[in-house]
Write a protein that holds these residues in place. Structure first.
Motif, PDB file in Angstrom:
ATOM      1  N   GLU B  75       0.927  -1.232   0.114  1.00 49.98           N
ATOM      2  CA  GLU B  75       0.025   0.054   0.094  1.00 49.98           C
ATOM      3  C   GLU B  75       0.959   1.290  -0.029  1.00 49.98           C
ATOM      4  O   GLU B  75       1.766   1.362   0.772  1.00 49.98           O
ATOM      5  N   ALA B  76       0.685   2.157  -0.951  1.00 48.09           N
ATOM      6  CA  ALA B  76       1.327   3.278  -1.162  1.00 48.09           C
ATOM      7  C   ALA B  76       0.514   4.617  -0.550  1.00 48.09           C
ATOM      8  O   ALA B  76      -0.537   4.188  -0.348  1.00 48.09           O
ATOM      9  N   GLY B  77       1.290   5.558  -0.394  1.00 48.09           N
ATOM     10  CA  GLY B  77       0.565   6.674   0.164  1.00 48.09           C
ATOM     11  C   GLY B  77      -0.141   7.160  -1.073  1.00 48.09           C
ATOM     12  O   GLY B  77      -0.408   6.739  -1.956  1.00 48.09           O
ATOM     13  N   GLY B  85      -4.669   6.508  -0.306  1.00 45.58           N
ATOM     14  CA  GLY B  85      -3.513   5.570  -0.558  1.00 45.58           C
ATOM     15  C   GLY B  85      -4.035   4.427  -1.690  1.00 45.58           C
ATOM     16  O   GLY B  85      -5.223   4.798  -1.853  1.00 45.58           O
ATOM     17  N   VAL B  86      -3.109   3.878  -2.445  1.00 44.93           N
ATOM     18  CA  VAL B  86      -3.300   3.208  -3.267  1.00 44.93           C
ATOM     19  C   VAL B  86      -2.598   1.887  -3.190  1.00 44.93           C
ATOM     20  O   VAL B  86      -1.599   2.058  -2.721  1.00 44.93           O
ATOM     21  N   VAL B  87      -3.396   0.888  -3.380  1.00 42.82           N
ATOM     22  CA  VAL B  87      -2.622  -0.430  -3.214  1.00 42.82           C
ATOM     23  C   VAL B  87      -2.231  -0.932  -4.596  1.00 42.82           C
ATOM     24  O   VAL B  87      -2.968  -0.851  -5.539  1.00 42.82           O
ATOM     25  N   PHE B  88      -0.983  -1.275  -4.739  1.00 43.03           N
ATOM     26  CA  PHE B  88      -0.261  -2.051  -5.862  1.00 43.03           C
ATOM     27  C   PHE B  88      -0.135  -3.182  -5.676  1.00 43.03           C
ATOM     28  O   PHE B  88       0.300  -3.765  -4.793  1.00 43.03           O
ATOM     29  N   MET B  89      -0.370  -3.890  -6.751  1.00 41.96           N
ATOM     30  CA  MET B  89       0.027  -5.357  -7.000  1.00 41.96           C
ATOM     31  C   MET B  89       1.067  -5.471  -8.157  1.00 41.96           C
ATOM     32  O   MET B  89       0.446  -4.875  -9.387  1.00 41.96           O
ATOM     33  N   VAL B  99      12.668 -12.925 -16.111  1.00 44.67           N
ATOM     34  CA  VAL B  99      11.678 -11.959 -15.784  1.00 44.67           C
ATOM     35  C   VAL B  99      11.799 -10.848 -17.000  1.00 44.67           C
ATOM     36  O   VAL B  99      12.792 -10.300 -16.954  1.00 44.67           O
ATOM     37  N   SER B 100      10.860 -10.690 -17.640  1.00 43.95           N
ATOM     38  CA  SER B 100      10.834  -9.700 -18.668  1.00 43.95           C
ATOM     39  C   SER B 100      10.291  -8.501 -18.581  1.00 43.95           C
ATOM     40  O   SER B 100      10.169  -7.598 -19.332  1.00 43.95           O
ATOM     41  N   GLY B 101       9.359  -8.575 -17.417  1.00 42.62           N
ATOM     42  CA  GLY B 101       8.631  -7.090 -17.068  1.00 42.62           C
ATOM     43  C   GLY B 101       7.734  -7.458 -15.921  1.00 42.62           C
ATOM     44  O   GLY B 101       7.728  -8.473 -15.256  1.00 42.62           O
ATOM     45  N   VAL B 102       6.858  -6.515 -15.451  1.00 46.76           N
ATOM     46  CA  VAL B 102       6.015  -6.653 -14.498  1.00 46.76           C
ATOM     47  C   VAL B 102       4.379  -6.226 -14.915  1.00 46.76           C
ATOM     48  O   VAL B 102       4.445  -5.122 -15.571  1.00 46.76           O
ATOM     49  N   TYR B 103       3.799  -6.940 -14.445  1.00 44.09           N
ATOM     50  CA  TYR B 103       2.392  -6.401 -14.613  1.00 44.09           C
ATOM     51  C   TYR B 103       1.749  -5.903 -13.535  1.00 44.09           C
ATOM     52  O   TYR B 103       1.901  -6.592 -12.256  1.00 44.09           O
ATOM     53  N   GLY B 104       1.353  -4.772 -13.394  1.00 47.03           N
ATOM     54  CA  GLY B 104       0.768  -4.044 -12.237  1.00 47.03           C
ATOM     55  C   GLY B 104      -0.706  -3.771 -12.197  1.00 47.03           C
ATOM     56  O   GLY B 104      -1.307  -3.386 -13.220  1.00 47.03           O
ATOM     57  N   THR B 105      -1.254  -3.698 -11.118  1.00 44.34           N
ATOM     58  CA  THR B 105      -2.639  -3.366 -11.075  1.00 44.34           C
ATOM     59  C   THR B 105      -2.701  -2.365  -9.814  1.00 44.34           C
ATOM     60  O   THR B 105      -1.928  -2.431  -8.909  1.00 44.34           O
ATOM     61  N   ALA B 106      -3.787  -1.219  -9.773  1.00 41.38           N
ATOM     62  CA  ALA B 106      -3.806  -0.144  -8.905  1.00 41.38           C
ATOM     63  C   ALA B 106      -4.990  -0.157  -8.508  1.00 41.38           C
ATOM     64  O   ALA B 106      -5.938  -0.073  -9.087  1.00 41.38           O
ATOM     65  N   LEU B 107      -5.182   0.080  -6.993  1.00 45.91           N
ATOM     66  CA  LEU B 107      -6.630   0.056  -6.386  1.00 45.91           C
ATOM     67  C   LEU B 107      -6.521   1.327  -5.666  1.00 45.91           C
ATOM     68  O   LEU B 107      -5.485   1.028  -4.659  1.00 45.91           O
ATOM     69  N   PRO B 108      -7.758   2.020  -5.363  1.00 42.69           N
ATOM     70  CA  PRO B 108      -7.619   2.957  -4.106  1.00 42.69           C
ATOM     71  C   PRO B 108      -7.580   2.169  -2.932  1.00 42.69           C
ATOM     72  O   PRO B 108      -8.523   1.269  -2.776  1.00 42.69           O
ATOM     73  N   ALA B 109      -6.723   2.595  -2.082  1.00 42.10           N
ATOM     74  CA  ALA B 109      -6.565   1.578  -0.666  1.00 42.10           C
ATOM     75  C   ALA B 109      -7.797   1.825   0.125  1.00 42.10           C
ATOM     76  O   ALA B 109      -8.056   0.832   0.942  1.00 42.10           O
ATOM     77  N   ALA B 110      -8.442   2.685   0.198  1.00 46.59           N
ATOM     78  CA  ALA B 110      -9.643   3.162   1.035  1.00 46.59           C
ATOM     79  C   ALA B 110     -10.557   1.940   0.882  1.00 46.59           C
ATOM     80  O   ALA B 110     -11.311   1.435   1.860  1.00 46.59           O
ATOM     81  N   ILE B 111     -10.650   1.421  -0.136  1.00 41.97           N
ATOM     82  CA  ILE B 111     -11.850   0.269  -0.432  1.00 41.97           C
ATOM     83  C   ILE B 111     -11.383  -1.040   0.492  1.00 41.97           C
ATOM     84  O   ILE B 111     -12.376  -1.590   1.161  1.00 41.97           O
ATOM     85  N   SER B 112     -10.282  -1.333   0.567  1.00 35.30           N
ATOM     86  CA  SER B 112      -9.735  -2.792   1.439  1.00 35.30           C
ATOM     87  C   SER B 112      -8.289  -2.400   2.151  1.00 35.30           C
ATOM     88  O   SER B 112      -7.611  -2.828   1.331  1.00 35.30           O
ATOM     89  N   PRO B 113      -8.509  -1.687   3.060  1.00 35.83           N
ATOM     90  CA  PRO B 113      -7.117  -1.647   3.789  1.00 35.83           C
ATOM     91  C   PRO B 113      -6.574  -3.078   4.355  1.00 35.83           C
ATOM     92  O   PRO B 113      -5.296  -3.213   4.497  1.00 35.83           O
ATOM     93  N   GLU B 114      -7.477  -4.000   4.572  1.00 38.31           N
ATOM     94  CA  GLU B 114      -7.052  -5.431   5.092  1.00 38.31           C
ATOM     95  C   GLU B 114      -6.567  -6.393   4.165  1.00 38.31           C
ATOM     96  O   GLU B 114      -5.233  -6.812   4.182  1.00 38.31           O
ATOM     97  N   HIS B 115      -7.107  -6.400   3.085  1.00 38.49           N
ATOM     98  CA  HIS B 115      -6.774  -7.718   1.945  1.00 38.49           C
ATOM     99  C   HIS B 115      -6.781  -6.810   0.739  1.00 38.49           C
ATOM    100  O   HIS B 115      -7.686  -7.239  -0.102  1.00 38.49           O
ATOM    101  N   PRO B 116      -5.621  -5.902   0.526  1.00 43.79           N
ATOM    102  CA  PRO B 116      -6.118  -5.136  -0.857  1.00 43.79           C
ATOM    103  C   PRO B 116      -5.802  -6.068  -1.956  1.00 43.79           C
ATOM    104  O   PRO B 116      -6.682  -5.879  -3.040  1.00 43.79           O
TER     105      PRO B 116
END
Lengths: 133, 610
Positions: B75-77, B85-89, B99-116
């Motif tokens: 979880e980032a600020g 905050g934003v949760v990055f996966m 490893v040729s790269g990274v796939y990422g998703t971002a979600l506002p942390a407010a929705i799920s602070p526990e299990h982002p």
């Protein structure tokens, strides 16, 4: 009583003539095998107003009995009361009897051969008519 | 590994892809919105650099772990436009063991602070699940999202912790195990189309499984996404079934179905068109004018022009017509054509869908039936006339005989009248006998019509034979007969009938000759009209008034001459015999000039002059 027989059948004409004579119906009998000739004679005779009895066959070549009656229709008024037409046919068809009733000039329909009773009936009928006038 | 564009743009989540240097390769619109920046300029800039300075150190650390092959979630600020905050996966993408790269998703942390991560996967509309790869090719569910529960009808609590082979039934099981194995072995994403029966019903989906490598480079987890295609597939299936039904309906109907594209002026034909009429439907659709060319010439105006009129000059929705249509073999079919005209909002015709029905057999049956009815009416009328005439003519001599028998009993047997009457009685009885033999002739002529088989008859020879027995009479009156029928003429018919026809016509000509000139009889045969043959029989005798009596002359017991004997049966038989052989007879005559009989037979004969 002046009597005309109109029939193309010579055997039939001879028979009718002899039967009429045997009953004393008439001595003045003329036979016509051709209806057209009879027509001419009958039309001319309308002026004399003598009583005439006509025995008319239906089945004849060139002009049949019905056509003869149609040809006589224009003289109907002059003939009524003086000219008494009896259809004398060998046909037993009912249609002919019905059709004959449409003609005022037709006094009756008789099936061939004419017999003595029918001859007497005609004599009575004519006597009544002339008596009534 | 190339990333599907659809995966990016269809995903409800904010997603992005980084290259092995940590720079953006691609971002979706949702991610750009989350950062509050336009998407295009982001490509090529570093993931870490686009974050606020306070976040960059942490981001750098997590990115390094992901680039090393570890799936990272943190979880980032505040990031960009996202106030909270934003949760990055961050999931490493593996190709060829690196490893040729990274796939990422971002979600506002407010929705799920526990299990982002779970919240993030739950937010995805598609079914998502995570499997732990265990020994012996066994896979255990470690996570399923809400879409999984909804789509399959299985509660997440029951699924998570269970082995795949306990949840997924055969035959799907073998397939998915195979695909999982493939993803594990190749360390690459594997996709396939799958149909499975779940408690919630039949599901069709496009399944993708993505292998996740552990720090040792071994595939320890599989992330699966199922894009639900059930509705799409059901729609396709419904369409397929409907199409199939339509195809079978097309096959089952014997009609020729068509679809007239009015703008292109083309006709698309169903199979019935070729089956019914034998025409090749190549190309299909074909030209409207090709169809029009098969319509019978005499009906082109009413059918083709009539159809165009209905389409363009009226607002009619329905059009129908009965017409003759040429088959491929040149024969004519009788068709009943019905169409429905589709119009646009302005009432202009766009298409016409219709069907041509082959009613040839029905038409022919109708014609046969009406012919048969007409024939029966004729025969019935004939019978009535026959009965009337026969009874009349039979009774005439009988009545005379009865009268003479009566007369004979009442008159003197020595008188002349007695002898005459006796002779007349005999004559009447002979007449009666004559009529009875006529009746016999007529009835047998009628009977023979049923068993009649035509044979080629040499007409000229039969005509000569018919003269036998009449020659003496002919010579006595000084008459001549010119038989000009070609010797080669053969007409299909009956010898006996032709004999009777000529015998009766010749004896009539002799009987009704004129006394003022020698009798001349001429018999000719000419071709036509059409392909038929006409026989002309003319004499210069008394003639009769054809205008008055016309065709009555052929009636039974009709007589037209007073002074010549005759029973009125000869011409009746002539007509009956001509008609029995399929011919026609007519007569023309002028009084004191002569009579001509015209006998027409439709059978062709090549040996005649025109």
């Amino acid at each position: 009583m002046r009597t005309y027989l109109i029939d193309d059948d010579a055997l039939g004409v001879y028979l009718t003539e002899q039967l009429l004579r045997a009953e004393g119906f008439s001595t003045d009998i003329s036979a016509f095998q051709c209806p057209k000739m009879a027509l001419d004679v009958l039309i001319k005779a309308t002026t004399t107003m003598d009583d005439t009895v006509v025995f008319l066959d239906l089945n004849m070549p060139l002009m049949n009995g019905w056509q003869f009656l149609d040809a006589l229709a224009p003289y109907k008024d002059k003939l009524l009361g003086h000219c008494h037409i009896y259809i004398l046919t060998s046909s037993l068809a009912l249609a002919d009897l019905e059709k004959s009733r449409q003609y005022d000039l037709v006094a009756g329909l008789i099936h061939k051969p004419i017999d003595s009773e029918e001859i007497h009936a005609i004599q009575d009928q004519l006597a009544n008519k002339t008596g009534a006038e | 590994m190339p990333l599907a564009s659809a995966f990016f743009e269809q995903d409800a989540a904010a997603v992005f892809a980084l290259n092995q240097d940590g720079a953006f390769q691609r971002v979706n619109a949702r991610f750009a919105t989350l950062l509050g920046q336009p998407a295009a300029p982001l490509t090529g800039t570093g993931f870490v650099q686009c974050l606020p300075a306070t976040e960059q150190t942490r981001a750098q650390q997590h990115l390094a772990r992901a680039l090393a092959g570890e799936a990272v979630c943190y979880e980032a600020g505040a990031a960009g436009a996202a106030a909270s905050g934003v949760v990055f996966m961050l999931v490493p993408l593996v190709a060829d063991g690196r490893v040729s790269g990274v796939y990422g998703t971002a979600l506002p942390a407010a929705i799920s602070p526990e299990h982002p991560a779970d919240v993030m996967l739950d937010a995805i509309a598609d079914v998502a699940f995570v499997l732990a790869v265990e020994a012996k090719g066994r896979y255990r569910f470690t996570f399923v999202n809400k879409a999984f529960e909804k789509a399959t009808g299985l509660p997440g609590a029951k699924v998570v912790g269970s082995y795949v082979h306990d949840i997924i039934p055969e035959p799907s099981l073998s397939l998915v195990l195979d695909k999982y194995q493939q993803a594990v072995n190749t360390a690459e994403r594997v996709s396939w189309l799958e149909t499975s029966d779940c408690p919630a019903g039949r599901r069709v989906g496009e399944v993708s499984v993505m292998p996740l490598l552990d720090s040792a480079g071994k595939c320890s987890q599989l992330v699966g996404v199922v894009h639900n295609m059930t509705e799409l597939k059901e729609g396709e299936e419904a369409l397929r079934v409907s199409n199939e039904r339509y195809q079978y309906a097309l096959k089952a109907t014997t009609d020729a179905l068509y679809d007239w594209n009015i703008a292109a002026d083309t006709l698309y034909w169903g199979e019935g068109f070729a089956t019914l009429f034998g025409h090749q439907v190549v190309p299909n659709p074909g030209r409207f004018s090709t169809w029009a060319s098969y319509v019978h010439d005499s009906e082109k105006k009413s059918v083709v022009d009539g159809l165009r009129h209905a389409a363009f000059q009226t607002q009619d929705a329905f059009w129908q017509h009965e017409y003759r249509f040429r088959r491929a073999d040149g024969s004519w079919a009788c068709v009943f054509d019905r169409g429905y005209i589709l119009r646009d909002a302005q009432g202009q015709p766009v298409r016409m869908i219709g069907a041509m029905q082959d009613i040839t057999e029905r038409k022919e049956a109708e014609i046969r039936q009406s012919l048969m009815a007409a024939k029966l009416m004729d025969q019935n009328a004939d019978l009535q006339q026959f009965a009337y005439i026969v009874s009349h003519n039979l009774r005439a001599p009988l009545a005379n005989a009865l009268g003479y028998a009566d007369l004979l009993s009442r008159i003197d047997r020595h008188a002349e009248v007695f002898d005459n009457s006796l002779q007349n009685l005999h004559a009447s009885l002979r007449q009666l006998d004559g009529i009875l033999s006529d009746v016999n002739n007529i009835l047998s002529a009628r009977d023979k019509q049923t068993g009649y088989r035509p044979e080629p008859v040499a007409v000229a020879a039969v005509c000569r034979q018919a003269l036998f027995g009449l020659e003496e009479l002919l010579h006595e009156c000084g008459g001549e007969l010119h038989n000009e029928i070609p010797e080669t003429l053969r007409l299909p018919g009956s010898r006996a009938y032709f004999h009777s026809i000529f015998h009766n016509l010749i004896s009539n000509a002799i009987k009704y000759r004129s006394d003022s000139r020698p009798l001349l009889i001429r018999i000719q045969a000419v071709a036509g009209p059409g392909s038929g043959t006409t026989i002309l029989f003319s004499d210069n005798g008394m003639g009769f008034d054809a205008e008055q009596f016309g065709q009555e002359i052929f009636q039974l017991y009709r007589r037209f001459h007073k002074h010549r004997p005759g029973r009125g049966i000869g011409l009746f038989l002539v007509k009956a015999h001509v008609e029995s052989m399929g011919g026609q007879i007519s007569v023309s005559s002028r009084v004191n000039e002569g009579t001509r009989f015209t006998l027409f037979f439709s059978a062709p004969n090549a040996n005649l002059p025109d």
